[in-house]
Write a protein that holds these residues in place. Structure first.
Motif, mmCIF file in Angstrom:
data_model
loop_
_atom_site.group_PDB
_atom_site.id
_atom_site.type_symbol
_atom_site.label_atom_id
_atom_site.label_comp_id
_atom_site.label_asym_id
_atom_site.label_seq_id
_atom_site.Cartn_x
_atom_site.Cartn_y
_atom_site.Cartn_z
ATOM 1 N N HIS A 77 -7.794 -3.735 11.574
ATOM 2 C CA HIS A 77 -8.199 -4.148 10.085
ATOM 3 C C HIS A 77 -8.686 -2.731 9.510
ATOM 4 N N PRO A 114 -12.539 -10.121 12.554
ATOM 5 C CA PRO A 114 -12.298 -10.754 10.952
ATOM 6 C C PRO A 114 -11.950 -12.045 11.392
ATOM 7 N N GLY A 169 -10.944 -2.000 7.565
ATOM 8 C CA GLY A 169 -12.164 -1.723 7.395
ATOM 9 C C GLY A 169 -13.044 -1.342 8.742
ATOM 10 N N THR A 182 -16.948 -5.997 5.959
ATOM 11 C CA THR A 182 -16.090 -5.017 7.042
ATOM 12 C C THR A 182 -17.141 -4.161 7.606
ATOM 13 N N TRP A 197 -11.067 -6.601 15.181
ATOM 14 C CA TRP A 197 -11.219 -5.482 14.266
ATOM 15 C C TRP A 197 -10.301 -4.446 14.287
#
Length: 334
Positions: free
Chosen positions: A192, A177, A194, A147, A189
């Motif tokens: 997400h 991702p 992370g 990540t 991303w």
């Protein structure tokens, strides 16, 4: 941030904090790197701290070792992990052994960054996963983030470490991702967890795994891109799996692995590298040694094939939902 931006931010933060941190490699200066990971660093810090090198991997790593021995903290980039083999002797015979050979008088505080694995249909010259070679070498730490948050924190920790670190960046998830299906678009991303990356300095400790999903049915060990492929697969299949993101292969968080496998009683290992002598074999041996009496089924491995990485057949080589799903059915029926 996406992973590229997070990696760039880590180097920016460290170059601002420590004038001994220098970035070097092929096209990393004016151009900002083939994947733009070093973009803007030369303009901000000058040509003596972010500079281009000749196309000679043995020279890049050799010079970095010398710079590190005399007080700098070089962050050399090898443009693709496939190109690292000419520098293998420098990494194995010099960097990994310098502290021991000099009785602690010299160290090699270098962080060798390199994109690795599939993602650009680069085949056997741009898509290899050589992590197993380096995990065999005492004295080198091997780090693989999954990540943006981990990428920045782990890279800062690697640069601050006083020993050599190989920092492998899974290029398939540089910009988002990976869902796991060639016929489905990758997620960004943005959604997400992370991807929430602080601007300033923070560390993610080397040698600590992360439990990215809790479960009771089995433990799945993965790293890099495979963390996302596995997570999406078990969600689609409705499997109550616990997923451990190793994050660093050396040093390895064996305590986290052992605790999870003893809880679930089953273990599956997924990585992109070839099967024979891949890091999954070491993981399998460690789990067998430490968790034998808790295992309710044989350990399963889903990996790349024992062939050179094919250009046009990248999606067949890459462990995906079909092969992971077959392994899940096998391990859960026992």
């Amino acid at each position: 941030m996406n992973m590229i931006q997070a990696i760039n931010s880590a180097m920016d933060v460290m170059m601002a904090l420590d004038s001994n941190v220098v970035v070097m490699g092929e096209d990393v200066g004016y151009f900002g790197g083939v994947f733009r990971a070093t973009a803007g660093l030369q303009a901000k810090y000058g040509k003596t701290r972010a500079f281009d090198t000749p196309i000679t991997e043995i020279g890049i790593v050799g010079v970095a070792i010398g710079m590190g021995a005399y007080g700098l903290r070089p962050v050399p980039e090898i443009q693709f992990a496939d190109y690292i083999y000419p520098a293998l002797d420098q990494l194995v015979s010099e960097a990994a052994r310098l502290r021991y050979r000099s009785n602690g008088d010299f160290t090699a505080p270098i962080t060798v960054r390199s994109p690795y694995g599939g993602g650009i249909f680069g085949g056997q010259t741009h898509s290899q996963s050589p992590e197993g070679i380096f995990t065999h070498v005492s004295g080198i730490k091997t780090v693989i983030p999954s990540t943006p948050y981990d990428a920045k924190g782990l890279l800062i920790a690697a640069i601050e470490d006083n020993d050599p670190v190989l920092f492998l960046e899974p290029k398939r998830i540089y910009n988002g991702p990976f869902h796991g299906h060639y016929d489905r678009p990758a997620k960004t991303w943005a959604d997400h967890p992370g991807a929430d990356v602080p601007e300033g300095h923070y560390r993610v400790e080397l040698g600590k795994a992360a439990t990215v999903r809790t479960g009771e049915a089995l433990t799945i060990l993965a790293y890099g891109t495979m963390v996302h492929v596995v997570a999406n697969t078990v969600e689609e299949l409705g499997v109550d799996a616990e997923i451990i993101d190793l994050r660093t292969l050396v040093p390895l968080d064996i305590e986290a692995i052992e605790a999870s496998v003893k809880k679930t009683g089953r273990c599956m290992i997924v990585h992109e590298a070839t099967r024979t002598s891949g890091f999954g074999a070491e993981l399998s041996a460690l789990v067998q040694e430490r968790c034998f009496y808790h295992l309710e089924a044989p350990i399963e491995r889903v990996t790349g094939f024992d062939t050179p990485y094919p250009h046009s057949l990248e999606w067949a080589y890459f462990p995906g939902p079909v092969r992971i799903g077959e392994a899940l059915k096998k391990i859960l029926k026992d």
